[in-house]
Design an enzyme around this catalytic site. Structure first.
Site, PDB file in Angstrom:
ATOM      1  N   HIS A 105     -34.664  28.297   7.187  1.00 25.65           N
ATOM      2  CA  HIS A 105     -33.780  29.444   7.032  1.00 25.65           C
ATOM      3  C   HIS A 105     -32.793  29.536   8.198  1.00 25.65           C
ATOM      4  CE1 HIS A 105     -36.303  30.459   3.770  1.00 25.65           C
ATOM      5  NE2 HIS A 105     -35.956  31.751   3.695  1.00 25.65           N
ATOM      6  N   HIS A 155     -41.238  32.985  11.077  1.00 25.05           N
ATOM      7  CA  HIS A 155     -41.367  31.839  11.972  1.00 25.05           C
ATOM      8  C   HIS A 155     -41.571  32.298  13.418  1.00 25.05           C
ATOM      9  CE1 HIS A 155     -40.427  28.700   8.998  1.00 25.05           C
ATOM     10  NE2 HIS A 155     -39.571  29.572   8.493  1.00 25.05           N
TER      11      HIS A 155
END
Length: 421
Positions: A194, A290
């Site tokens: 992303h 993340h």
């Protein structure tokens, strides 16, 4: 005969009246426009509103690239570092199945191919005057970006995740897919796809959108070139940027510009919305998804790919070229106005101030003649004093036997005139 003469007078009366009134028939021709420039058409309200919207989008999108790169780097590092140690709230944007993550980020590159691809196609068809070689060269940048996206996000990131991971609870399983399907968790260094995708898409859009810089000036150049081609060219007349185009290319340029410009403006506004949405989703990625090293690695790869393509490779001849490449150069066409040096202007003002009487900083033009007359009188007096001084010197040196050095209008010398006084 009298009737005929009277009818002849009646017929000639309008012409005589027009001559007396001073209304001469207007003659039109190429000579009438010689030395003049064609004026632009009157802008409509719709056109003005469209330019306002485009201007707002330009202000939002065209943030300096270096500033964006710095903000992305600081946000990915410090923002992620702070969010890793803070308790995060359970909000809708922090869920993986939110509508923006599912319908935009997951298929973000498909949106880019559709929107940015249409923008590149229409702009290259316009500035390339329909030449397929120019269109293919500009579209090849999209092909390069697609290859970069597929290689890094679909191949390299998956390879790193498989090589650095292990299946928790079942060490014998060496594959992420088998581990997850068996109900276990695969723990590895998962580079944030992303972060890579959103950073790269933003920089990609920013570079390709620069084609619209100076786009509205093409209309003025077309109008000027039509005017120049319809007139007899003078040897010293300046040429436009469209002077090298053939009549066929000129006709294609005018047709494509008029047809495609409204669509180009609309697509540009959609690209601006995509960039803003990508920034919002990048912030959500920094906060909720993340870890800091994973996001920093993904963002750094995205910045590196952008730099190596647009700032290094695309500037070379053997490359797809920079955005805005066509048959003519339409960007940065504004000429710098030549200003008179300040030192020269100040000297002119000083001379003007010295030659005129001043009152409260304003020159008194009515006293200019009086001041000039005074200066003439002073010069005359100085001249007479010099004559008297020179005649006295000649007399004191015994210049009686010498002839007069200067003779006046009455035949007398300067010394005799001074003696008579």
């Amino acid at each position: 005969m009298p009737a005929a003469s009277s009818s002849g007078l009646k017929r000639s009366r309008p012409a005589s009246q027009s001559v007396r009134c001073g209304k001469q028939p207007i003659e039109k021709g190429r000579w009438a426009a010689k030395g003049t420039k064609p004026l632009p058409e009157q802008a409509s309200v719709k056109y003005v509103l469209t330019l306002i919207v485009v201007h707002v989008c330009r202000k939002v999108l065209f943030i300096p690239t270096e500033v964006k790169v710095m903000l992305y780097s600081l946000g990915l590092f410090f923002g992620s570092l702070v969010c890793d140690f803070l308790p995060l709230p359970n909000v809708y944007m922090g869920q993986r199945d939110n509508v923006f993550n599912v319908y935009y980020v997951k298929v973000a590159w498909a949106w880019l191919l559709l929107v940015v691809g249409s923008f590149i196609l229409l702009t290259s068809a316009t500035i390339g005057c329909g030449h397929r070689e120019i269109i293919k060269r500009n579209m090849s940048r999209l092909l390069v970006g697609t290859f970069m996206w597929y290689f890094w996000s679909q191949c390299f990131f998956g390879y790193v995740e498989n090589r650095t991971g292990s299946c928790l609870g079942k060490a014998i399983i060496r594959n992420k897919i088998d581990c997850n399907s068996a109900g276990f968790h695969w723990h590895s260094f998962d580079i944030s796809g992303h972060a890579f995708l959103l950073v790269y898409i933003n920089l990609f859009i920013l570079e390709e959108a620069k084609t619209i810089d100076g786009w509205e000036g093409i209309r003025d150049q077309i109008r000027m070139e039509d005017h120049h081609r319809g007139e007899v060219q003078n040897p010293g007349e300046t040429k436009t940027v469209l002077d090298s185009l053939t009549p066929y290319d000129m006709a294609i340029l005018k047709m494509n510009y008029e047809q495609f410009t409204p669509y180009i403006r609309c697509i540009f506004c959609v690209m601006t919305m995509m960039s803003v949405l990508s920034d919002v989703m990048l912030v959500c990625t920094i906060i909720f998804f993340h870890t800091m090293p994973q996001k920093v690695a993904g963002g750094a790869i995205g910045i590196a790919v952008w730099f190596l393509t647009y700032r290094v490779w695309f500037k070379r001849d053997a490359s797809p070229g920079q955005p805005g490449c066509g048959l003519f150069q339409y960007q940065n066409m504004k000429e710098k106005t030549k200003e008179v040096p300040l030192r020269r202007r100040s000297s002119i003002c000083k001379d003007h101030r010295d030659n005129l009487p001043m009152f409260m900083g304003m020159p008194l033009y009515g006293l200019k003649k009086e001041k000039e007359d005074k200066k003439k009188e002073e010069k005359k007096r100085d001249y007479e004093r010099e004559e008297e001084r020179s005649s006295m010197d000649d007399y004191g040196e015994g210049g009686e036997g010498r002839g007069p050095s200067w003779t006046g209008p009455h035949g007398d010398s300067a010394s005799s005139r001074s003696w008579r006084r």
